[in-house]
Write an enzyme that holds these catalytic residues in place. Structure first.
Site, PDB file in Angstrom:
ATOM      1  N   TRP A 377      33.846 -56.021 -14.955  1.00 24.07           N
ATOM      2  CA  TRP A 377      35.009 -56.919 -15.577  1.00 24.07           C
ATOM      3  C   TRP A 377      35.506 -57.827 -14.403  1.00 24.07           C
ATOM      4  O   TRP A 377      36.070 -59.048 -14.570  1.00 24.07           O
ATOM      5  CB  TRP A 377      35.862 -56.483 -16.288  1.00 24.07           C
ATOM      6  CG  TRP A 377      37.077 -55.440 -15.622  1.00 24.07           C
ATOM      7  CD1 TRP A 377      36.888 -54.660 -14.604  1.00 24.07           C
ATOM      8  CD2 TRP A 377      38.305 -55.712 -15.875  1.00 24.07           C
ATOM      9  NE1 TRP A 377      38.047 -53.964 -14.338  1.00 24.07           N
ATOM     10  CE2 TRP A 377      38.946 -54.927 -14.829  1.00 24.07           C
ATOM     11  CE3 TRP A 377      39.189 -56.425 -16.637  1.00 24.07           C
ATOM     12  CZ2 TRP A 377      40.361 -54.480 -15.091  1.00 24.07           C
ATOM     13  CZ3 TRP A 377      40.598 -56.082 -16.671  1.00 24.07           C
ATOM     14  CH2 TRP A 377      41.178 -55.200 -15.714  1.00 24.07           C
ATOM     15  N   ASP A 378      35.302 -57.472 -13.159  1.00 24.48           N
ATOM     16  CA  ASP A 378      35.865 -57.891 -12.085  1.00 24.48           C
ATOM     17  C   ASP A 378      35.645 -59.416 -12.063  1.00 24.48           C
ATOM     18  O   ASP A 378      36.311 -60.396 -11.863  1.00 24.48           O
ATOM     19  CB  ASP A 378      35.491 -57.260 -10.728  1.00 24.48           C
ATOM     20  CG  ASP A 378      35.555 -56.024 -10.518  1.00 24.48           C
ATOM     21  OD1 ASP A 378      35.801 -55.277 -11.431  1.00 24.48           O
ATOM     22  OD2 ASP A 378      35.857 -55.698  -9.563  1.00 24.48           O
ATOM     23  N   GLU A 516      41.958 -46.413 -15.536  1.00 22.57           N
ATOM     24  CA  GLU A 516      40.984 -45.263 -15.688  1.00 22.57           C
ATOM     25  C   GLU A 516      41.248 -43.804 -15.513  1.00 22.57           C
ATOM     26  O   GLU A 516      40.758 -42.922 -15.455  1.00 22.57           O
ATOM     27  CB  GLU A 516      39.679 -45.687 -14.925  1.00 22.57           C
ATOM     28  CG  GLU A 516      39.080 -46.871 -15.106  1.00 22.57           C
ATOM     29  CD  GLU A 516      38.276 -47.370 -14.309  1.00 22.57           C
ATOM     30  OE1 GLU A 516      38.155 -47.124 -12.757  1.00 22.57           O
ATOM     31  OE2 GLU A 516      37.446 -48.475 -14.473  1.00 22.57           O
ATOM     32  N   LYS A 628      46.786 -46.134 -13.167  1.00 29.10           N
ATOM     33  CA  LYS A 628      45.923 -46.540 -12.165  1.00 29.10           C
ATOM     34  C   LYS A 628      45.961 -48.118 -11.501  1.00 29.10           C
ATOM     35  O   LYS A 628      46.098 -48.387 -10.349  1.00 29.10           O
ATOM     36  CB  LYS A 628      44.439 -46.389 -12.444  1.00 29.10           C
ATOM     37  CG  LYS A 628      43.438 -46.792 -11.320  1.00 29.10           C
ATOM     38  CD  LYS A 628      41.951 -46.173 -11.432  1.00 29.10           C
ATOM     39  CE  LYS A 628      41.075 -46.866 -10.378  1.00 29.10           C
ATOM     40  NZ  LYS A 628      39.789 -46.640 -10.595  1.00 29.10           N
ATOM     41  N   GLN A 629      46.098 -49.021 -12.413  1.00 31.22           N
ATOM     42  CA  GLN A 629      45.966 -50.325 -12.225  1.00 31.22           C
ATOM     43  C   GLN A 629      46.741 -50.877 -13.354  1.00 31.22           C
ATOM     44  O   GLN A 629      46.641 -50.524 -14.727  1.00 31.22           O
ATOM     45  CB  GLN A 629      44.665 -50.837 -11.885  1.00 31.22           C
ATOM     46  CG  GLN A 629      43.581 -50.807 -13.122  1.00 31.22           C
ATOM     47  CD  GLN A 629      42.230 -51.141 -12.453  1.00 31.22           C
ATOM     48  OE1 GLN A 629      42.323 -52.408 -12.053  1.00 31.22           O
ATOM     49  NE2 GLN A 629      41.312 -50.784 -12.935  1.00 31.22           N
TER      50      GLN A 629
HETATM   51  C1  BGC Z   1      38.186 -49.998 -10.864  1.00 33.85           C
HETATM   52  C2  BGC Z   1      37.625 -51.247 -12.065  1.00 33.85           C
HETATM   53  C3  BGC Z   1      36.944 -52.053 -11.386  1.00 33.85           C
HETATM   54  C4  BGC Z   1      35.988 -51.352 -10.299  1.00 33.85           C
HETATM   55  C5  BGC Z   1      34.970 -52.286  -9.559  1.00 33.85           C
HETATM   56  C6  BGC Z   1      37.256 -49.402 -10.140  1.00 33.85           C
HETATM   57  O1  BGC Z   1      37.761 -48.713  -9.292  1.00 33.85           O
HETATM   58  O2  BGC Z   1      39.047 -49.198 -11.734  1.00 33.85           O
HETATM   59  O3  BGC Z   1      38.708 -51.610 -12.846  1.00 33.85           O
HETATM   60  O4  BGC Z   1      36.066 -52.737 -12.188  1.00 33.85           O
HETATM   61  O5  BGC Z   1      36.703 -50.330  -9.626  1.00 33.85           O
HETATM   62  O6  BGC Z   1      35.781 -53.016  -8.619  1.00 33.85           O
END
Ligand code: BGC
Length: 805
Positions: A377-378, A516, A628-629
C-alpha cells in the site's frame, strides 16, 4: 580526455544538491550504497564504490530491473527481484599487479550522488604495492531519457611508471537464476531458469491474466512481464584522446594492454542497453510482446551509439532538468530540511516509469531488495500523492499496474469466498499474492505472517489513489477505461466482506489494519471507514459515468453484471458498516476491544533502539495499546473532515503517544496530521525523524534499500502539511503552516492539465501563486478564493496555523 568530460565528471557545487561520502568501507557501507543508488524506474543500480580495497579494481553496483522477478528455487513460490548481470565490472593491473584503492593516496576516495543531474560520480586513487598508480574519476547513470540505457565513464591519469597496464571490462551475469540463452559479441540474452519461476500455487496465490510472455515460450506458469533479459553493450578506450583497439575481445569481455607513462590520460566509456522480455520500460511505452529482447537491446544500443556518450549524458540531464522543474521544493532557512527534500524528490523521480504499466514501485524501489521488491500500500498511499500532483503520467502508469492485476485481485477475493477484488497485500509482477507465509523474526523465531490474508485495507487504498488521481487530473479516459472498474470491484468486495449481523450493523472481522501489532481483529476503524468510503465513491463513479459517459457505463455495468439492485445494496452497506466512532467522546476505537488492552507508557522506553515489539515481546505488544504505525492517525491524514475538528484533535492526542513507530511509514503520517492540526513544532520533529530513516540510518535498515514510502511521506508532510495543500472540486487550496526557521517554501504542483508554482513567504506572511500553464483556476489561500490566470501572479496574505493540538 576532453573538456566536456572533465565538466561532466565534476559534481554540482551547491551542497543542497549532492550527497557525498568520503573514504569508506566499514559498517554502514550497505546503507550508503542504497542512498547512492541511481535509478530510472526501469533500471536501478546501487551505489557501489568506484574502487575497492580487494584484489583487482572493480566498479561494483547491483543492478535491478523493474518487473524481473524469480523465486530462490524449488520449494519457494515467493518471487523476488532478480539481480541482473554486473555491467560495470572492470579490472586493472599494472605490471601484473592488481590496482586497488590505497587509503591516503594522492586523491581522496569519494562518491557523490549528484541529485540535480541524476548521476553518481566517484573519485579515488589506485596504486599497486610498489607505488605505481592512477588518480581516477568515474561517472555512472541509468538514463532518464531512454530508460534502457546505462552509461559508465572512467577517466584516469597515470602517476608513477612507466609500466604495462592491462585493463579488462566484462559483463558478468551467469548464475542459477538467469541462464544464458544466447551469447554473441556484445550481446547476452538470459532467461529465468524453470527452477526459479513462481509457481502460482498456494491457497491465496494465483496468477493474474497478465501473461504476455513475449519471447518466453516457456512453461507458462505465473506469467508476468519479465522472464527474459537482454543486455547489449559497447565499450571503448582512449589514451590521450586516441582510440586503442582491444588486444583481445571475447563475447562479453574486452581487454586492452599498453605501456603507460606518467601523465597519460586514459578514458573508458561503456554504454549498455538492457531490455526485459515481453515489455520494455521506456518513455515510448511497452513494446509489442513479440519483440525479441536481444534485437531490441541492439537497436537501442545502436541509437545510443549514434548519439555518443555525450549525447546520452545530455539527454539524460535534460530529462532530469524537466523533472526538477516540475517537482522541486525549495526551502530557505533550513538547509537540512532542504537537503532531505532533495534526497526524497531525487529518489521519487528515480522510482517511477510512466512508460511501463506492468510494474509498480516496490517498498525499496529499485535501490535494494528488501521485501524482495514487492509492492505494498506504500505506493498508493505514500507515493501516489507525489506523482499525482507532480507527474500524472507516472501516476497513471502505476494505477494501470493495479488495473492489469485486477484479475489477480478478483481471484484472491473469490478464493477467500468474497466477491469483487481483493488486492494482494504484497504484489510482484502478476498481481498474485506474494506475501510470504512465514518469516524468521529478529529473535530467530519462525513467525507466521497473516498479512497476505488479513491486511485487506489494501483494496480501499488502491481505490483511494484512483479517486485522488481522478480528482486531481480529470483524466476521463483513464476513469472510463480502468479507474472506474477498480473502484467498483473493490467496492463490491467490501459490500460482500462487511457482513450484516444480528445487531443490524455490518462488521468486518478478522483483519489486520495498518497497525500490524494487532492481528485477527474485528472492525478496525481504518479498514471499515475506508471500506465505507470506497463503496460511496463507487456509487459516485456509477452516477457520474451514468450521467456523463452512458455508453461507458452501460458497457461496464454489463461486463461486471452490476445492476441497480446491487447498487442499492451497496448504499445500505456503506451506511451500516461499523466505524468504531463514538459521537459522545469523539473517539474512534482502533478496533473492537482496543480500549480494554494494557496501556504501556512509551515514555518508559524512550531511547530504545529496537522496535517495541522486540523490546517487550510480540505477545505482550499484541495485548497492549501500543500501535505499530499510524492507523486511526492515517485515517485522519487521508480523510480530513470526516469527523469534526475537535474530534480530530482528540483522536490525535489519544493515538499519537501510543504509537511506537515500528514502521518507516509512520512518522511522516503523524507529522502531516500534526501540521494540519496546527502543532508545527511536533510536525517538524516528525519531519526530521522521517529524514533520518535513510539519511541517518546507523542500524542497517537502509542496507536493503531506501525506504521510498518515507521519502514520499516527506513530500506529503511538506506539501500537504506545511504548505497545507488540498484538492477541491473546483481547484486547490493551501493553508500554510511553516515551521519556525523556514523563511520560505516553494512548491510546484499540477492540477487538471495546469502547472502551478506556489511560493510561501513566511517573513511577509504572503503567498505568491503563479499559473504557468493551462486555463484559469480557483486557488483558495487561507480560506479565501482567488482566481488565478496565466502569468499574473496572485499575492495573498495568510494567517498562522490554528493552535489545535
Ligand atoms: C509496514 C507496512 C508496509 C511494509 C512495507 C511494514 O513494516 O508495517 O505498512 O507496507 O512494511 O514498507
Amino acid at each position: 580526455m576532453t573538456d566536456t568530460m572533465q565538466l561532466m565528471l565534476e559534481p554540482t557545487q551547491d551542497p543542497a544538491w549532492i550527497l557525498t561520502y568520503e573514504d569508506h568501507g566499514g559498517p554502514g557501507q550497505g546503507a550508503i550504497e542504497s542512498r547512492l543508488a541511481t535509478s530510472n524506474g526501469f533500471l536501478g543500480v546501487t551505489g557501489g564504490w568506484a574502487t575497492t580495497r580487494a584484489a583487482g579494481w572493480m566498479v561494483p553496483g547491483r543492478t535491478y530491473v523493474a518487473g524481473l522477478f524469480a523465486t530462490s528455487g524449488p520449494g519457494d513460490d515467493v518471487p523476488g527481484l532478480v539481480l541482473a548481470a554486473d555491467w560495470l565490472r572492470v579490472h586493472v593491473r599494472l605490471d601484473g599487479e592488481p590496482m586497488v584503492h590505497r587509503p591516503g593516496g594522492i586523491t581522496g576516495h569519494r562518491m557523490t550522488l549528484d541529485m540535480r543531474r541524476g548521476v553518481l560520480l566517484g573519485q579515488g586513487h589506485l596504486a599497486t604495492p610498489s607505488g605505481l598508480g592512477a588518480t581516477l574519476r568515474t561517472l555512472r547513470l541509468v538514463s532518464l531519457d531512454d530508460r534502457c540505457l546505462g552509461l559508465q565513464l572512467i577517466r584516469f591519469e597515470i602517476t608513477g611508471g612507466p609500466s604495462e597496464i592491462a585493463f579488462e571490462a566484462s559483463l558478468d551475469g551467469e548464475d542459477a537464476v538467469l541462464v544464458a540463452e544466447r551469447i554473441e559479441p556484445g550481446l547476452a540474452v538470459w532467461r529465468i531458469s524453470d527452477a526459479h519461476r513462481a509457481g502460482g500455487s498456494g491457497e491465496d496465490r494465483g496468477s493474474a491474466r497478465n501473461d504476455d510472455s513475449g519471447q518466453d515460450g516457456g512453461s507458462g506458469q505465473g506469467g508476468g512481464p519479465g522472464r527474459s533479459l537482454a543486455m547489449a553493450f559497447a565499450c571503448s578506450l582512449q589514451i590521450d584522446g586516441n582510440e586503442l583497439a582491444p588486444f583481445a575481445a571475447g563475447d562479453l569481455t574486452s581487454s586492452w594492454k599498453w605501456q603507460a607513462r606518467p601523465g597519460q590520460l586514459v578514458t573508458f566509456q561503456r554504454i549498455v542497453s538492457i531490455v526485459r522480455g515481453a515489455a520494455i520500460g521506456g518513455p515510448a511505452g511497452p513494446a509489442p510482446a513479440a519483440v525479441d529482447p536481444g534485437v531490441e537491446a541492439r537497436r537501442r544500443l545502436d541509437r545510443a551509439r549514434q548519439q555518443g556518450w555525450r549525447g546520452v549524458v545530455t539527454a539524460h540531464e535534460a530529462a532530469w532538468t524537466r523533472r526538477w522543474h516540475d517537482s522541486d521544493i525549495a526551502v530557505t532557512g533550513d538547509p537540512d530540511a532542504q537537503h532531505a527534500l532533495r534526497f526524497a524528490i531525487c529518489h521519487l523521480n528515480s522510482a517511477a516509469n510512466p512508460g511501463d504499466e506492468r510494474v509498480s514501485i516496490g517498498a525499496r524501489a529499485l535501490t535494494g531488495n528488501d521485501y524482495r521488491g514487492h509492492v505494498f500500500w506504500d505506493t498508493e498511499i505514500f507515493l501516489l500523492p507525489f506523482y499525482i500532483l507532480t507527474w500524472p503520467e507516472a501516476a497513471r502508469a502505476l494505477l494501470m499496474y493495479r488495473f492489469h492485476t485486477l484479475d489477480g485481485a478478483r481471484g484472491k477475493a473469490a478464493r477467500m469466498g468474497w466477491r469483487g477484488a481483493l488486492y494482494a497485500w504484497e504484489s510482484a509482477d502478476t498481481g498474485a499474492e506474494t506475501t510470504p507465509e512465514q518469516v524468521i523474526g529478529p529473535d530467530n523465531r519462525v513467525v507466521d505472517v497473516l498479512c497476505g490474508r488479513q491486511e485487506q485495507h489494501i483494496s480501499a487504498d488502491v481505490a483511494y489513489a484512483v479517486w485522488q488521481y481522478w480528482q486531481a487530473t480529470g483524466d476521463a479516459d483513464f476513469l472510463c477505461a480502468a479507474g472506474a472498474e477498480i473502484i467498483l470491484e473493490t467496492a463490491r468486495f467490501w459490500a460482500s466482506r462487511a457482513v450484516l449481523e444480528a445487531d443490524g450493523r455490518r462488521h468486518i472481522r478478522g483483519v489486520i489494519g495498518p497497525d500490524e501489532y494487532h492481528e485477527t481483529i474485528d472492525d478496525n476503524a481504518y479498514t471499515n471507514v475506508m471500506a465505507a468510503w470506497n463503496i460511496r465513491r463507487a456509487l459516485d463513479v456509477a452516477a457520474l459515468l451514468h450521467e456523463r459517459w452512458p455508453a461507458c457505463w452501460a458497457g461496464l455495468a454489463s461486463r461486471l453484471r452490476l445492476d441497480d439492485a446491487e447498487l442499492r445494496q451497496w448504499r445500505e452497506a456503506a451506511a451500516a458498516i461499523v466505524t468504531g466512532f463514538d459521537p459522545e467522546t469523539g473517539l474512534y476505537e482502533q478496533f473492537a476491544g482496543y480500549f480494554g488492552l494494557e496501556k504501556v507508557d512509551l515514555a518508559d522506553y524512550a531511547g530504545r533502539t529496537l522496535p517495541l515489539d522486540i523490546v517487550i515481546g510480540r505477545e505482550r505488544t499484541a495485548r497492549s495499546q501500543v500501535v505499530k504505525q499510524a492507523d486511526v492517525v492515517a485515517l485522519l491524514a487521508l480523510l480530513p473532515g470526516e469527523i469534526p475538528p475537535a474530534a480530530e484533535v482528540a483522536n490525535f492526542r489519544l493515538y499519537e503517544p501510543r504509537c511506537g513507530h515500528g514502521s518507516s511509514l509512520s512518522p511522516a503520517m503523524h507529522g502531516l496530521v500534526a501540521a494540519r492540526l496546527g502543532d508545527v513544532e511536533m510536525a517538524l520533529r516528525y519531519f526530521r525523524q522521517t529524514a533520518a530513516i535513510d539519511l541517518g540510518d546507523r542500524d542497517g535498515a537502509t542496507d536493503g534499500g531506501v525506504h521510498i514510502a518515507a521519502q514520499g511521506g516527506i513530500w506529503m508532510l511538506t506539501t500537504l502539511g506545511f504548505a497545507g495543500l488540498a484538492l477541491r472540486d473546483d481547484g486547490l487550496s493551501i493553508d500554510p503552516r511553516l515551521p519556525a526557521g523556514w523563511r520560505s517554501l516553494d512548491v510546484r504542483v499540477q492540477w487538471r492539465g495546469r502547472q502551478l508554482g506556489i511560493r510561501i513567504d513566511a517573513d511577509r506572511r504572503r503567498v505568491e501563486a503563479t499559473l504557468e500553464t493551462g486555463e484559469p483556476m480557483t486557488l483558495v489561500i487561507g480560506g479565501k478564493r482567488h482566481e488565478i490566470r496565466r502569468d499574473v501572479a496572485v499575492l495573498a496574505a495568510f494567517q498562522g496555523p490554528p493552535q489545535g493540538v
